[in-house]
Design a protein around this motif. Structure first.
Motif, PDB file in Angstrom:
ATOM      1  N   LYS A   1       0.842  -1.193   0.000  1.00  0.00           N
ATOM      2  CA  LYS A   1       0.000   0.000   0.000  1.00  0.00           C
ATOM      3  C   LYS A   1       0.880   1.247   0.000  1.00  0.00           C
ATOM      4  O   LYS A   1       1.745   1.411   0.851  1.00  0.00           O
ATOM      5  N   ALA A   2       0.642   2.123  -0.962  1.00  0.00           N
ATOM      6  CA  ALA A   2       1.492   3.303  -1.122  1.00  0.00           C
ATOM      7  C   ALA A   2       1.151   4.364  -0.086  1.00  0.00           C
ATOM      8  O   ALA A   2       0.015   4.478   0.365  1.00  0.00           O
ATOM      9  N   THR A   3       2.149   5.148   0.267  1.00  0.00           N
ATOM     10  CA  THR A   3       1.923   6.259   1.172  1.00  0.00           C
ATOM     11  C   THR A   3       1.456   7.481   0.392  1.00  0.00           C
ATOM     12  O   THR A   3       1.498   7.525  -0.837  1.00  0.00           O
ATOM     13  N   GLU A   4       1.041   8.503   1.135  1.00  0.00           N
ATOM     14  CA  GLU A   4       0.575   9.731   0.492  1.00  0.00           C
ATOM     15  C   GLU A   4       1.722  10.410  -0.252  1.00  0.00           C
ATOM     16  O   GLU A   4       1.514  11.029  -1.305  1.00  0.00           O
ATOM     17  N   ILE A   5       2.932  10.286   0.289  1.00  0.00           N
ATOM     18  CA  ILE A   5       4.096  10.908  -0.371  1.00  0.00           C
ATOM     19  C   ILE A   5       4.320  10.288  -1.739  1.00  0.00           C
ATOM     20  O   ILE A   5       4.531  10.989  -2.742  1.00  0.00           O
ATOM     21  N   ALA A   6       4.272   8.958  -1.809  1.00  0.00           N
ATOM     22  CA  ALA A   6       4.484   8.287  -3.090  1.00  0.00           C
ATOM     23  C   ALA A   6       3.413   8.672  -4.096  1.00  0.00           C
ATOM     24  O   ALA A   6       3.707   8.921  -5.276  1.00  0.00           O
ATOM     25  N   LEU A   7       2.166   8.734  -3.651  1.00  0.00           N
ATOM     26  CA  LEU A   7       1.081   9.089  -4.568  1.00  0.00           C
ATOM     27  C   LEU A   7       1.215  10.527  -5.054  1.00  0.00           C
ATOM     28  O   LEU A   7       0.930  10.819  -6.223  1.00  0.00           O
ATOM     29  N   ASN A   8       1.644  11.426  -4.184  1.00  0.00           N
ATOM     30  CA  ASN A   8       1.830  12.822  -4.596  1.00  0.00           C
ATOM     31  C   ASN A   8       2.949  12.943  -5.620  1.00  0.00           C
ATOM     32  O   ASN A   8       2.828  13.675  -6.612  1.00  0.00           O
ATOM     33  N   TYR A   9       4.066  12.245  -5.391  1.00  0.00           N
ATOM     34  CA  TYR A   9       5.164  12.261  -6.359  1.00  0.00           C
ATOM     35  C   TYR A   9       4.693  11.713  -7.702  1.00  0.00           C
ATOM     36  O   TYR A   9       5.008  12.260  -8.762  1.00  0.00           O
ATOM     37  N   LYS A  10       3.965  10.623  -7.658  1.00  0.00           N
ATOM     38  CA  LYS A  10       3.494  10.003  -8.898  1.00  0.00           C
ATOM     39  C   LYS A  10       2.529  10.933  -9.630  1.00  0.00           C
ATOM     40  O   LYS A  10       2.596  11.078 -10.856  1.00  0.00           O
ATOM     41  N   HIS A  11       1.634  11.573  -8.885  1.00  0.00           N
ATOM     42  CA  HIS A  11       0.675  12.490  -9.519  1.00  0.00           C
ATOM     43  C   HIS A  11       1.400  13.668 -10.161  1.00  0.00           C
ATOM     44  O   HIS A  11       1.060  14.083 -11.278  1.00  0.00           O
ATOM     45  N   SER A  12       2.409  14.208  -9.487  1.00  0.00           N
ATOM     46  CA  SER A  12       3.146  15.339 -10.053  1.00  0.00           C
ATOM     47  C   SER A  12       3.912  14.923 -11.295  1.00  0.00           C
ATOM     48  O   SER A  12       4.024  15.685 -12.253  1.00  0.00           O
ATOM     49  N   LEU A  13       4.435  13.701 -11.300  1.00  0.00           N
ATOM     50  CA  LEU A  13       5.143  13.209 -12.490  1.00  0.00           C
ATOM     51  C   LEU A  13       4.199  13.084 -13.670  1.00  0.00           C
ATOM     52  O   LEU A  13       4.506  13.519 -14.779  1.00  0.00           O
ATOM     53  N   ILE A  14       3.024  12.508 -13.433  1.00  0.00           N
ATOM     54  CA  ILE A  14       2.082  12.283 -14.532  1.00  0.00           C
ATOM     55  C   ILE A  14       1.542  13.605 -15.058  1.00  0.00           C
ATOM     56  O   ILE A  14       1.453  13.829 -16.268  1.00  0.00           O
ATOM     57  N   SER A  15       1.176  14.518 -14.137  1.00  0.00           N
ATOM     58  CA  SER A  15       0.571  15.775 -14.573  1.00  0.00           C
ATOM     59  C   SER A  15       1.589  16.712 -15.195  1.00  0.00           C
ATOM     60  O   SER A  15       1.251  17.511 -16.064  1.00  0.00           O
TER      61      SER A  15
END
Length: 870
Positions: A551-565
């Motif tokens: 299960k990913a942490t909020e930090i990982a999801l934020n990094y991933k979202h910034s990369l995609i966007s």
């Protein structure tokens, strides 16, 4: 009979027929325990020792896992309970001839009652070693572990059940042998709690300990490898008996294919254990022993980084049931039960086998204090890598849009996964935060990713590493190779295709605690009994150390979202709402560049030397746009790296043409010559020389860049730097020439003022100055550097896209400032009018020669004088 002979005789009886006699003895003793509390008085001391060491742990066992998985309603607990009961109840077929099994069992119990206390203790200590050795020699051939199931074999009971019986019995033997091997090592462990040991004796004892420990892990790995093969093979027939036995024959064909796929997935998850244990066996040679100065009589074991403590990172449970079953429900309605069975088999194997190693380490740690080597390597978890955009898009798409994994992937997808693994590993080894680019296409080729984010995306579920077995010790070894000496490929245990998966797992577990949840969820346990029943679920503490949780942490999801966007969304420079605008700008750019080139070809006064150079610049720009915007963007040819190379090369060639143009402009001003002073033949000769001088350095730069990129991917940054340096030098040279022209212009203007030369015409109007300034910006190539500068920006892909659209206005601007001026535009207008209507009289072009114009003027003057006289 001699004491040693009596013990050997009983040992031979108990391990006869694959320990079936020992099973019989254990069943007899367990039945006695059910009769009441006085059962102890009915058995001998030796029988009691056998019951304590080799029988009672089969009476009840505990299954551990997450509470969400084990709580009712769950298919996992009933399946494992049934499996446990099956393993305890299944027996091999009786021998074809000779005395029955019960006769051997009765004989063994009779022999046990005649043993003394010391003989019973010796039997107890040696029985575990004999059980393990016997299984290592014979368990591999049990159970048809390489069986390929089909509809006929599964539906025919007399074909399926004997095979299933043999496999279940083999798992039972392997389970007993794994536990017995640990007890054997426990009894024969060297005794370090001796005060009379000198250094020589200590070293000898240390060597014995290392050898026995290495042998233990070697045997343990061998037994687990047998167990992995059998448990994986059990999945298909067990799933058929619990799930698929009511299906029609037509549906059963597809069901078998899916079950085989789940079996392969389970085998991949289990096979990493074997590699870890084999690695631990090899690493024990590097264990060192020294006396604990703070605790006399105790010893410290200094272990290398690759020690058995890393086994704690192996996950204790799977998440097939939670992660994949919902995705596969439409394709296979029975998928949830199938994945639940896979989770159950994994949990069974971990509880019965893998935890044995943990308990063994705990028992050994009582008298020794292990001190592990710390990872004293550079922590690069916060660095940013420049990686292949297409691979990152593949990872992000797999996470955002997961698909069912039951079907085999197409061959193209498998190759794409392997290519991405190799490409990402190459990118990781390069350790470059950003690769300089000279083309806006190259911006779509690379994505700047945090190392921890890359590791998390690579090894998460539904990603590119799910077919690579998880070996924690190999991962740490490869990660140390990456951190310490990345250029030494020989130090890797993994091949280049699997290295990114191996290293990413170690980085994520040991270096990037913020990117994955290492606090395990609430764990529960269930007691399983031999009759197939089980207790209610109860909460337990985390007994087995740290565990990986996906299960990913909020930090990982934020990094991933910034990369995609920020990057992946614009990787193809195609924003839906701006696509019509982009196509319009590209079309206008191409049209006006063609118009500018056509004007320079059409007007004779623009066919001078600077005109031919500017025409070459325009043609190069047209080819560049057609290659990058039309051929590559619309047709997809050639591949991206080649398209970037062509685009960068044409950018450099355009700058070299501007060098020639600026030099000719400076030479005309410096030597007070007009561009039209040369004859056409001289213009052609000089232009050919300039073309040769321009193509030589350009060809050398292109050849060097191509050689570097084709020779080795690690030289990609060097090839791009060649273009970047070449363009920068070209622009700097243009600025020097334009600066000299401007200096001469200002000096001449000042000189004319000092000479007090006055005229009704100004030296240069404001409009002329604006035109010259804009032309200077175009000719200097500063816009190219500005565009390249935006391409180096980090995380501003949207702005790069806007700059890309803006640069498409270069064609109309070139037409306005180089064609629509006071010199060229009137000539062009008159020529077009004359071409449209040949009868139109153009001012000052009515007559054919200056003599005729003078004669006509004299006639007009004479006519005026005559009229005046009159």
């Amino acid at each position: 009979m001699h004491a040693a002979g009596a013990v050997a005789s009983v040992l031979a009886l108990l391990v006869a027929n694959g320990t079936s006699v020992l099973d019989c003895v254990c069943n007899h003793l367990i039945n006695l325990t059910d009769h009441g509390r006085h059962w102890r008085s009915e058995i001998s001391e030796s029988e009691h020792q056998i019951w304590l060491e080799y029988c009672q742990y089969f009476a009840v066992h505990m299954l551990t896992g997450t509470c969400e998985t084990l709580e009712s309603p769950s298919a996992i607990v009933p399946t494992v309970a049934h499996l446990t009961a099956s393993i305890s109840s299944y027996r091999p077929p009786p021998p074809p001839a000779g005395p029955g099994e019960w006769d051997e069992c009765a004989g063994a119990m009779a022999e046990l009652r005649h043993l003394t206390w010391s003989q019973s203790r010796e039997l107890k200590e040696e029985l575990g070693c004999r059980i393990a050795a016997d299984c290592i020699d014979s368990c591999l051939v049990q159970g048809f572990h390489d069986m390929e199931w089909n509809v006929t074999t599964l539906q025919t009971d007399h074909l399926r059940r004997p095979i299933l019986s043999q496999s279940l019995y083999a798992v039972r033997r392997i389970t007993r042998a794994i536990l017995a091997r640990g007890q054997c090592e426990q009894y024969h462990r060297p005794d370090f709690l001796r005060w009379d040991l000198n250094k020589t004796e200590l070293r000898a004892l240390e060597a014995v300990y290392r050898e026995r420990l290495s042998n233990y892990w070697r045997d343990f790995a061998q037994l687990v490898s047998f167990g992995v093969a059998h448990v994986s093979q059990l999945l298909v027939p067990l799933a058929f008996e619990h799930v698929g036995n009511h299906m029609s024959e037509q549906k059963l064909h597809g069901w078998i294919k899916h079950a085989e796929r789940v079996k392969d997935m389970l085998h991949t998850k289990l096979s990493g254990w074997v590699h870890d244990m084999q690695s631990v066996s090899r690493q024990t040679a590097y264990y060192e022993t020294e006396e604990d100065k703070e605790r006399p009589g105790y010893f410290i074991f200094r272990r290398p980084l690759l020690n058995d403590g890393l086994l704690n990172y192996q996950p204790s449970y799977l998440s097939f049931y939670d992660d994949i079953s919902v995705l596969c429900q439409e394709r296979q309605p029975e998928a949830s039960k199938m994945f639940g069975l896979a989770d159950a088999l994994y949990a069974f194997s971990h509880s019965y086998w893998y935890n044995t190693a943990w308990f063994f380490n705990q028992r050994h740690a009582h008298y020794t204090e292990p001190v592990d080597e710390e990872w004293q390597l550079e922590d690069r978890s916060n660095i940013t890598l420049s990686v292949d955009t297409n691979c990152m898009y593949l990872l992000a798409n797999a996470l955002d849009h997961p698909t069912c994994t039951l079907e085999d992937l197409p061959l193209e997808a498998v190759k794409q996964y392997e290519q991405c693994r190799m490409q990402l590993w190459d990118d990781m080894v390069q350790r470059s935060p950003h690769i300089p680019v000279t083309s806006y296409l190259a911006y779509t080729q690379r994505a700047n990713v945090n190392l921890c984010l890359l590791a998390w995306m690579a090894v998460s579920s539904f990603s590119i590493c799910q077919d690579i077995p998880f070996s924690m010790i190999q991962s740490v070894h490869d990660a140390r190779c990456y951190f310490d000496c990345p250029d030494d490929q020989s130090c890797l245990e993994s091949n280049a295709t699997d290295a990114i998966c191996s290293v990413s797992r170690a980085i994520l577990l040991l270096k990037c605690r913020d990117f994955s949840s290492f606090k395990p969820p609430m764990k529960c346990g269930v007691r399983l009994y031999l009759d197939g029943s089980y207790s209610a679920t109860f909460n337990i503490a985390n007994l087995f150390g740290r565990e990986e949780h996906q299960k990913a942490t909020e930090i990982a999801l934020n990094y991933k979202h910034s990369l995609i966007s920020a990057t992946l969304k614009y990787k193809d420079f195609k924003i839906d709402r701006l696509k019509p605008l982009e196509i319009s700008f590209i079309s206008v750019n191409i049209i006006f560049r063609f118009l500018t080139a056509a004007v320079y070809l059409y007007l004779p006064n623009l066919r001078n030397l600077p005109g031919k150079i500017f025409l070459a610049f325009q043609i190069t720009g047209i080819i560049q746009i057609l290659c990058s915007e039309v051929v590559y963007r619309m047709v997809g040819f050639p591949d991206l790296s080649t398209a970037v190379l062509i685009d960068s090369a044409l950018t450099l060639l355009s700058c070299i043409w501007l060098n020639s143009f600026c030099y000719q402009m400076y030479a005309c001003v410096r030597h007070l010559k007009l561009p039209n002073d040369l004859l056409p033949s001289e213009v052609t000769k000089v232009f050919r020389l300039l073309v040769l001088c321009a193509l030589i350095p350009w060809s050398l730069a292109c050849a060097a860049t191509s050689a570097l990129e084709k020779a080795n991917k690690y030289y990609l940054i060097h090839s791009r730097i060649i273009f970047l340096v070449g363009i920068s030098l070209s622009v700097a040279l243009n600025l020097v020439f334009i600066g000299l022209v401007g200096y001469i212009y200002l000096r001449n203007k000042k000189s004319m003022t000092q000479l007090r030369i006055y005229s009704n015409k100004k030296y240069g109007s404001k409009k002329d100055i604006v035109f010259m300034l804009v032309k200077s910006v175009f000719l200097s190539g500063i816009g190219v550097l500005i565009r390249i500068g935006f391409h180096q920006a980090q995380g501003v892909a949207q702005f790069v896209y806007y700059v890309h659209i803006t640069t498409m206005m270069q064609g109309p601007l070139l037409f306005v400032f180089f064609i629509c001026n006071g010199t060229t535009l009137p000539v062009l207008k008159n020529r077009v009018l004359a071409w449209l209507n040949p009868n139109i009289t153009i001012p000052e072009h009515e007559l054919c020669s200056a003599a005729e114009r003078n004669l006509e003027r004299r006639r007009n003057e004479h006519s005026l004088a005559a009229r005046s006289t009159l």
